[in-house]
Write an enzyme that holds these catalytic residues in place. Structure first.
Site, mmCIF file in Angstrom:
data_model
loop_
_atom_site.group_PDB
_atom_site.id
_atom_site.type_symbol
_atom_site.label_atom_id
_atom_site.label_comp_id
_atom_site.label_asym_id
_atom_site.label_seq_id
_atom_site.Cartn_x
_atom_site.Cartn_y
_atom_site.Cartn_z
ATOM 1 N N GLU A 163 1.223 -0.777 -0.021
ATOM 2 C CA GLU A 163 -0.156 0.069 -0.180
ATOM 3 C C GLU A 163 0.807 1.441 0.460
ATOM 4 O O GLU A 163 0.575 2.552 -0.974
ATOM 5 C CB GLU A 163 -0.913 0.531 1.216
ATOM 6 C CG GLU A 163 -2.136 -1.171 1.452
ATOM 7 C CD GLU A 163 -3.092 -1.190 -0.386
ATOM 8 O OE1 GLU A 163 -2.730 -0.387 -1.244
ATOM 9 O OE2 GLU A 163 -3.221 -2.277 -0.370
ATOM 10 N N HIS A 206 3.137 6.655 -5.573
ATOM 11 C CA HIS A 206 2.848 6.818 -6.957
ATOM 12 C C HIS A 206 1.935 8.008 -7.162
ATOM 13 O O HIS A 206 2.103 8.894 -7.284
ATOM 14 C CB HIS A 206 2.430 5.244 -7.367
ATOM 15 C CG HIS A 206 1.828 5.770 -8.822
ATOM 16 N ND1 HIS A 206 0.709 4.266 -9.438
ATOM 17 C CD2 HIS A 206 2.253 5.744 -9.894
ATOM 18 C CE1 HIS A 206 0.482 4.439 -10.971
ATOM 19 N NE2 HIS A 206 1.412 5.749 -11.082
#
Ligand SMILES: [Zn+2]
Length: 671
Positions: free
Chosen positions: A462, A468
């Site tokens: 996660e 990202h």
């Protein structure tokens, strides 16, 4: 009093003022926000000026602040901290939001303006990112059916509505079959089962109103039962019931539904101008074409089947030693594989846990991001929606990058699983906005909180998604962060899991909660060895499902999906003792909705990429190679959906990914 969801947030980093928001604020705020957004859209559609990139595409990219604020807060809380009122609101909001967004796609005047900009694209002197946003916007309208007229338009609406109904029926039938079946166990039948399975079986019995323990078709109960029950006839009974879900005839049978869904999808793709549903679905993916997907799956299939065949020999011998003749059956595989795992790996989860303290693992994830990307994390004291949430300010060279929120503990108000979402996404248009990113997990509380190996991987996974979002550096919000193709989005997350396995990371951060000693090498080897155990079986059951999914959607829709399934399995030489991970009558990924239809392959596609991408570091100076880290950020973590994923990957790696690293990682490479 003004609604806090709609006001300007005068808080540190404009984090939502959770303490001021009550559940009664959501519905009126959503009404207002949808009205604001609809007005914004109407203005774009009816603008008397000639269509331009600025007054159509950039106007659509301009965030509707009210809508983003309401949805960001509501969906964060509905997922991570729900209550009956929020559940009720969610049921109310879903159809409203679906109707709102499909009305935008169906807006003919708006589409005409998008198309006008698209048609003059070569004369507009756009940046590559602008060209990409224009292409994606136009394609989104076309794929949604905006270009259809008259009878074709009507038929498309009918197909969509019917598909939604069929998908719901498919799921409900499956649930009904899973709920109605159970197998009562006598006390003797509990022999050989570990305590946690016995407890689960007793709890399931109590829930069903039975006197004693039962096996049900819930994956978390039947899988360990098949692994540990020495009673072959019970395993067979349970396995057959599990395999028959959705194919029991009568009211809950899914076979006719599956056939109708496939036919309607094919018709839908044809109406939109595609040869097949697979061609339509894969157009937006990195894979691009059914041929590319099939090639990847078949590259993996050969080595996986060879491994599974060799494992079947070993397991058959073990069964013979138990005095059982005949062939190894699907209800035997898990049982003998678990015995073999115990003999060969003997991993003691209880001894491992004290080395995996939650706080130390968070530190480890941060430390890797610091070494790779220069990010720094400082605790941030802000009120959030639950006292378990923690926040950090993320900076680089002293400059603000993002706010990161971690909500790690399980509680009744949180849905299961783990996820990453952005309460605010990075963008530079129309003005700079920095991300607020949240990781939600379901770890057990404790003092100190200790993780299993899977938990630790989840934390890194996660956090990879969070990077990202946080490192995103694009102009337009619609392509920011994780707004990328489905078969590309798991690359940063799965890739980041590799840093958990780096020996120097574990040496420093996997320290014993009481003694402070680092994890012994022997234990680490066992953990990594156990992770790869029975990969022949796991790969075969997965790839078989992915190939059947692809065959269903590539070409004419099959009149009888079960016949098609049998053909595909015969063609690839499916081993007798292994079944598909999800067979057609209960293949919810493919039939419950559209998400993974002709997309089930994407889990493996991402794994091929993450293995290949991490190998790039290993081929250089190692896990923290600075040049590779720079390239990873420059070409993948900062770029969002601003370019074609194959181009982005090639820019990072110098070539497209190959399956070699995946096969090696799964222990399937030829000796
Ligand atoms: Zn993920």
């Amino acid at each position: 009093m003004s609604n806090p969801l709609l006001s300007n947030w005068d808080t540190p980093f404009e984090i939502a003022p959770f303490a001021e928001i009550s559940d009664e604020d959501f519905a009126p705020a959503l009404e207002q926000a949808l009205a604001d957004h609809a007005a914004q859209i109407e203005q774009i559609a009816t603008n008397p000026e000639p269509p331009s990139f600025a007054n159509v595409i950039e106007a659509l990219e301009t965030p509707c602040r009210a809508l983003e604020q309401v949805l960001g807060v509501f969906f964060t809380m509905a997922g991570a901290d729900s209550n009956p009122r929020r559940e009720e609101l969610q049921r109310e909001f879903s159809p409203k939001l679906a109707a709102h967004f499909s009305a935008i796609t169906a807006n003919k005047a708006l589409y005409a303006r998008v198309k006008a900009v698209w048609d003059q694209r070569d004369a507009l002197d756009l940046t590559p990112e602008q060209q990409r946003v224009l292409m994606l916007t136009h394609r989104g309208f076309v794929r949604g059916g905006a270009a259809l007229e008259g009878a074709a338009d009507l038929r498309m609406q009918e197909i969509k509505a019917r598909l939604a109904t069929l998908g719901t029926q498919f799921t409900q039938n499956l649930l009904a079959d899973e709920r109605s079946w159970f197998l009562a166990l006598s006390e003797e039948d509990l022999e050989g089962l570990p305590a946690f399975v016995v407890d689960a079986a007793r709890a399931a019995g109590a829930e069903k109103g039975c006197d004693g323990p039962v096996v049900t078709l819930s994956r978390s109960l039947i899988t360990p039962f098949l692994q540990f029950s020495p009673r072959r006839e019970l395993r067979e009974k349970a396995f057959r019931a599990w395999a028959a879900r959705g194919a029991n005839g009568g009211d809950t049978d899914n076979l006719a539904i599956a056939a109708e869904i496939l036919a309607l999808r094919q018709e839908r793709a044809r109406l939109l101008g595609y040869d097949s549903f697979a061609a339509y679905k894969l157009e937006t993916e990195m894979a691009g074409t059914p041929e590319a997907v099939r090639k990847l799956l078949m590259d993996v299939w050969g080595p996986a089947k060879a491994q599974a065949d060799a494992d079947a020999e070993v397991l058959t011998q073990m069964m013979r030693a138990d005095g059982i003749n005949g062939d190894l059956q699907p209800w035997d595989w898990r049982y003998y594989a678990a015995k073999r795992r115990q003999a060969e790996h003997d991993l003691d989860e209880a001894a491992l846990k004290p080395y995996l303290q939650l706080d130390r693992m968070i530190e480890a994830a941060f430390a890797c991001a610091n070494r790779l990307f220069g990010l720094e994390f400082a605790p941030l004291d802000v009120p959030l929606y639950h006292p378990d949430c923690r926040a950090w300010e993320v900076t680089r060279n002293g400059a603000h990058v993002a706010v990161f929120i971690g909500d790690y503990f399980a509680r009744g108000s949180k849905r299961s699983g783990a996820w990453c979402s952005a309460m605010r996404q990075q963008a530079k248009f129309p003005e700079k906005q920095t991300p607020v990113v949240i990781n939600v997990c379901n770890f057990a509380k404790g003092d100190p909180a200790l993780l299993s190996w899977d938990d630790a991987r989840t934390l890194f996974h996660e956090f990879g998604h969070a990077l990202h979002q946080m490192l995103s550096d694009v102009t337009y919000e619609s392509i920011s962060g994780t707004s990328v193709a489905r078969d590309f989005v798991e690359l940063p997350s799965q890739l980041y899991e590799h840093w958990l396995e780096v020996p120097e990371v574990l040496q420093e951060f996997a320290t014993h909660a009481e003694t402070g000693a680092p994890m012994p090498q022997e234990m680490l080897d066992k953990v990594l060895g156990a992770a790869n155990f029975d990969m022949g079986f796991q790969t075969v059951e997965y790839v078989a499902s992915a190939l059947v999914d692809l065959a269903f959607h590539d070409g004419a829709a099959p009149a009888d999906p079960m016949v098609k399934q049998a053909e595909v399995l015969a063609e690839i030489g499916m081993p007798d003792a292994i079944t598909m991970r999800h067979a057609t009558p209960h293949f919810a990924h493919v039939f419950a909705g559209d998400g993974y239809s002709s997309g089930y392959y994407s889990y493996m596609w991402s794994e091929v990429m993450d293995a290949d991408a991490f190998a790039a570091f290993e081929e250089a100076s190692g896990a923290f190679d600075p040049e590779r880290a720079k390239a990873l950020e420059e070409h993948i973590l900062s770029t969002g959906g601003s370019a074609d994923p194959a181009e982005l990957y090639t820019a990072f790696r110098g070539r497209l990914p190959g399956v070699e690293a995946l096969l090696k990682g799964r222990g399937l490479a030829a000796e």
